[in-house]
Write an enzyme that holds these catalytic residues in place. Structure first.
Site, PDB file in Angstrom:
ATOM      1  N   HIS A 192      54.809  14.838 -38.808  1.00 50.19           N
ATOM      2  CA  HIS A 192      53.784  14.755 -37.676  1.00 50.19           C
ATOM      3  C   HIS A 192      52.411  15.588 -38.150  1.00 50.19           C
ATOM      4  O   HIS A 192      51.381  15.270 -38.265  1.00 50.19           O
ATOM      5  CB  HIS A 192      54.340  15.004 -36.439  1.00 50.19           C
ATOM      6  CG  HIS A 192      53.305  14.849 -35.214  1.00 50.19           C
ATOM      7  ND1 HIS A 192      53.038  13.615 -34.565  1.00 50.19           N
ATOM      8  CD2 HIS A 192      52.572  15.592 -34.698  1.00 50.19           C
ATOM      9  CE1 HIS A 192      52.311  13.731 -33.759  1.00 50.19           C
ATOM     10  NE2 HIS A 192      51.696  14.888 -33.934  1.00 50.19           N
ATOM     11  N   GLU A 193      52.779  16.859 -38.006  1.00 56.48           N
ATOM     12  CA  GLU A 193      51.858  17.963 -38.249  1.00 56.48           C
ATOM     13  C   GLU A 193      51.137  17.874 -39.756  1.00 56.48           C
ATOM     14  O   GLU A 193      49.898  18.084 -39.740  1.00 56.48           O
ATOM     15  CB  GLU A 193      52.457  19.349 -38.114  1.00 56.48           C
ATOM     16  CG  GLU A 193      53.225  19.551 -36.827  1.00 56.48           C
ATOM     17  CD  GLU A 193      52.154  19.407 -35.692  1.00 56.48           C
ATOM     18  OE1 GLU A 193      50.943  19.527 -35.854  1.00 56.48           O
ATOM     19  OE2 GLU A 193      52.705  19.031 -34.418  1.00 56.48           O
TER      20      GLU A 193
ATOM     21  N   HIS B  77      48.320  15.675 -39.438  1.00 55.83           N
ATOM     22  CA  HIS B  77      47.101  16.201 -38.933  1.00 55.83           C
ATOM     23  C   HIS B  77      46.471  17.097 -39.923  1.00 55.83           C
ATOM     24  O   HIS B  77      45.283  17.239 -40.211  1.00 55.83           O
ATOM     25  CB  HIS B  77      47.376  17.420 -37.692  1.00 55.83           C
ATOM     26  CG  HIS B  77      47.938  16.707 -36.195  1.00 55.83           C
ATOM     27  ND1 HIS B  77      47.116  15.815 -35.772  1.00 55.83           N
ATOM     28  CD2 HIS B  77      48.709  16.719 -35.456  1.00 55.83           C
ATOM     29  CE1 HIS B  77      47.441  15.342 -34.666  1.00 55.83           C
ATOM     30  NE2 HIS B  77      48.357  15.891 -34.510  1.00 55.83           N
TER      31      HIS B  77
ATOM     32  N   GLU C 188      45.281  12.319 -33.715  1.00 54.06           N
ATOM     33  CA  GLU C 188      46.623  11.978 -33.214  1.00 54.06           C
ATOM     34  C   GLU C 188      47.129  10.698 -34.006  1.00 54.06           C
ATOM     35  O   GLU C 188      48.275  10.473 -34.310  1.00 54.06           O
ATOM     36  CB  GLU C 188      46.702  11.709 -31.855  1.00 54.06           C
ATOM     37  CG  GLU C 188      48.000  11.553 -31.368  1.00 54.06           C
ATOM     38  CD  GLU C 188      49.056  12.622 -31.347  1.00 54.06           C
ATOM     39  OE1 GLU C 188      48.511  13.941 -31.373  1.00 54.06           O
ATOM     40  OE2 GLU C 188      50.363  12.784 -31.191  1.00 54.06           O
TER      41      GLU C 188
END
Lengths: 495, 495
Positions: free
Chosen positions: A262-263, A266, A292
């Site tokens: 997930h990160e 980003h 997001e």
């Protein structure tokens, strides 16, 4: 003599360099700083905010903007000037006294909440929250007056420029017509499947190595970033030095692994923001929801897909040791488990939107003055029952007191989670169309064509286009939640 | 309306908070930052320097100082105002063009030196150094005109306010009358002793644990500081959050161990600077040499003493495993070995002053215009031969090109190393006098009385007194190099 636009650029370049220092000091605070440093750090960061606010709200900036708007500028400079005006307006809109009062009330509410939540103390918490809501409504009113919008829409605009509650009502309303049914069907379907759970312990070092392996596959640039540890995972730093974090639990490795994916989503967005405009607002990420969408593209669309999981499985086995739970089908089932529960941050892909829509409906009504803080628990209970079939009565801790967002008045943020999920599904669908052999490429770990697509269509544009235009250019249509539904049904029902 | 002094305090409070961010970003750069972040970080830090310079040299600051000097102030505020005036003068003295030219020439010279040193390229290096020297002389002249001093004395004053080359000539001159003889005697004496060298490898983790053990014994406050790793060990950060670093070599643990003790000395000074004046110049460390005296007090006076080494030996054995080299007498001999060599940073306590005096003599003559850059190698060779009996002809890399200090024009810094060693010896002697049972306390690891003495006599005063006054108050006399000689003879000859 440099032009008004050039002078503005120089001012924002300077502000950006100051933000660099705050960003790094902020990351250090979450990952490295000893506890006793926190007060001095807080004061240093606050002093920097005050300085930046002074620079930004200087009357000269307003004059330069008006002057620059008369200049003949190319498209990118014009887009940059729009973002500069936006930043100036946001900063000058609120009187310093309100900003300060809200900051103090927010800190106070958040600080007390850290004790009140475990103590399930709604009475104590709601007293503080009322003050935060009062000040947030005041803020929203000032923003609304300037924007000519409703109060809540004005707050929404801070995080997601261009988004309105009318659009959200329609989008989330449609979602509510099918999500509870789908959830129920999936839960039923999954209850027929047996799942073997991995047996730990899984040493932190092995989990970290696995995270680094996956970051490599996902193209993270280690020359311009790092993986660290913090209590609450985040992606921070600056585009030239992106810091992502995770937290490790030796009993369970999937949370850290999916968190890192997930990160990394980003991070890749940040690392690939347009270099040629660095230091200018137009080089920043488009919006909270677009940010997001990049993390959820990596985590949900790509990371939890059968193809990607199969690609990573050999590395998982090397780091964690082989065991029955790591049999391919079981591993996929593990990462795609749907289990409606109390807590948003622990929610699966399918329950998550239910948590978000509930919060959106409550915070919108709260800011518009249709309900009061005292009405929250009953509404929460009712909506949790409707959407997830969960009873939260009397359980404030795992109910309306679970999130940090409202404590410091970040109303308007929650919707961006689900908007991000919808954008991600729509973008992934466009990638599928553009790259017919996508499944094979993912299975082989050759993700370069995917990254190229994201680079071409999202990353390189920074804030050059509006969110709507960016999405239109990338996918050929405006936000269409159909792709999100299709994705969920495909993955959880028809697989 | 607040008084001129109060307004000045507020300005310096603000500057101090900005310095906090630069200090932490600086530590991060040395310990954590990925290489690709370096350019953006450099620009951010430079922007902050420019801002701080702007704030400090604002004409209003000069006016406020003049006004505040008419106010009736208490002793501490008066001392603070002196430091404020000093900072203002230092900042306004030099035209921005000179500061910038020196910064560019220094960066260029240092950057090239990183390649030129390993290549032994004196010709290439000296060309760049000439420009740095030219600009440093210009700087020195401006400072000298303002101070009414010689050029070199004016540079010395930047690092060690109140120190002059007349005092140094006398102090270092005296030292030169006995140091070469003492060195020769000690080398001869030690050549009779057998030494067993520890056999590695010594894992990094064990070395780190040992470092942390020693830091605890030395009273390091882990709530307000950390131990990290960097290529060049340092003590940085802010008093509320002091970052010390070391580097590890798996073949050898004594360097890292002694390095940690050294940096802990710096750190305890920083951590115990007066809290009630935080943010004001008067709360800062007194001077470079006083700072060095605190690190050398811990490392040389305390850390290499037989009593302290015996106290730490059990922990050393736990972390490194027992082996013949860790027999008590041998362990003491290991840490007290004297071996004249080429490199200053590797020098033992006894050879170190010879390295410093040589550099002092050369840099003084260079700044005063008595010699030129081209004269350096011959002078270096001659002085190394005289003081340490070492031949450096043609070996620039391990001779006059070994240090970073001159590359960016830090002339006037070198003497503070040996001044620090002398202050440390004088302070330790005063502690001995104040605490008759000192040896027993050290053997037992009960160092609280020593820390109390340092707190009472050095740490708590920040910059309240001049260096001379501070030393006089603490020890009853001005700088007296006799204690340094006594210490060296005692430890290396008569033990």
């Amino acid at each position: 003599m440099s032009s008004a636009y050039q002078q503005l650029s120089a001012i924002f370049q300077r502000l950006s360099r100051f933000s660099h220092l705050s960003a790094i000091a902020g990351c250090d605070m979450q990952t490295t700083m000893p506890p006793g440093g926190s007060r001095a750090r807080g004061e240093a960061l606050a002093e920097m905010s005050v300085l930046q606010h002074e620079i930004l709200t200087d009357k000269r900036v307003g004059d330069l903007i008006q002057e620059a708007e008369q200049q003949s500028l190319n498209d990118v400079d014009r887009a940059n000037l729009l973002e500069i005006r936006r930043a100036y307006q946001q900063a000058t809109l609120l009187p310093a006294s309100l900003v300060e009062a809200k900051s103090i009330a927010g800190s106070h509410c958040e600080h007390a909440w850290r004790q009140q939540r475990p103590a399930n103390d709604w009475k104590g918490f709601s007293a503080n929250l009322k003050e935060v809501v009062r000040l947030s409504r005041e803020e929203a009113q000032l923003r609304a007056d300037a924007n000519g919008s409703s109060r809540y829409d004005a707050l929404l605009d801070v995080f997601e420029p261009g988004m309105t509650s009318a659009k959200l009502d329609s989008t989330f309303g449609e979602l509510k017509t099918w999500l509870p049914d789908l959830l129920q069907q999936v839960v039923e379907k999954q209850s027929q499947q047996e799942i073997i759970h991995p047996k730990g312990p899984f040493p932190v070092n092995a989990q970290r190595e696995l995270g680094l392996d996956i970051m490599k596959v996902l193209g993270f640039d280690f020359n311009h970033g790092r993986l660290d540890v913090s209590a609450h995972p985040f992606c921070g730093g600056v585009p030239e030095d992106v810091r992502i974090t995770t937290r490790y639990n030796e009993n369970e490795f999937l949370s850290a692994m999916m968190g890192v994916i997930h990160e990394t989503g980003h991070a890749r967005y940040e690392q690939n923001l347009p270099q040629q405009w660095r230091g200018q607002p137009v080089a920043l990420a488009r919006s909270t929801a677009i940010h997001e969408s990049q993390s959820l593209f990596m985590e949900m669309q790509l990371g939890r897909s059968r193809e990607f999981l199969q690609r990573m499985l050999p590395q998982v086995k090397i780091q964690m040791g082989d065991q029955p739970a790591l049999q391919s089908d079981n591993f996929v089932r593990l990462t795609q488990q749907v289990k409606p529960g109390y807590i948003r941050v622990d929610a699966d892909e399918l329950s998550y939107p239910a948590h978000v829509v509930l919060r959106y409906e409550i915070e919108r009504a709260l800011i518009e003055g249709e309900i009061e803080v005292d009405d929250i628990p009953a509404l929460w209970d009712e909506k949790m029952q409707q959407s997830l079939g969960i009873d939260t009565r009397g359980n404030y801790r795992d109910g309306c007191m679970q999130d940090i967002h409202w404590t410091d008045g970040a109303f308007g943020y929650f919707p961006t989670y689900t908007l991000g999920a919808m954008y991600a599904a729509q973008l992934f669908q466009a990638v599928k169309k553009a790259i017919p052999q996508l499944s094979e490429l993912i299975r082989e770990g050759d993700l370069q064509p995917v990254f190229n697509w994201l680079q071409q269509n999202i990353w390189q544009h920074g804030s050059r286009f509006s969110t709507e235009q960016l999405l239109l250019n990338a996918t050929g249509e405006a936000l269409n939640p159909h792709y999100f539904r299709q994705h969920l049904e495909q993955r959880y029902l028809h697989n």
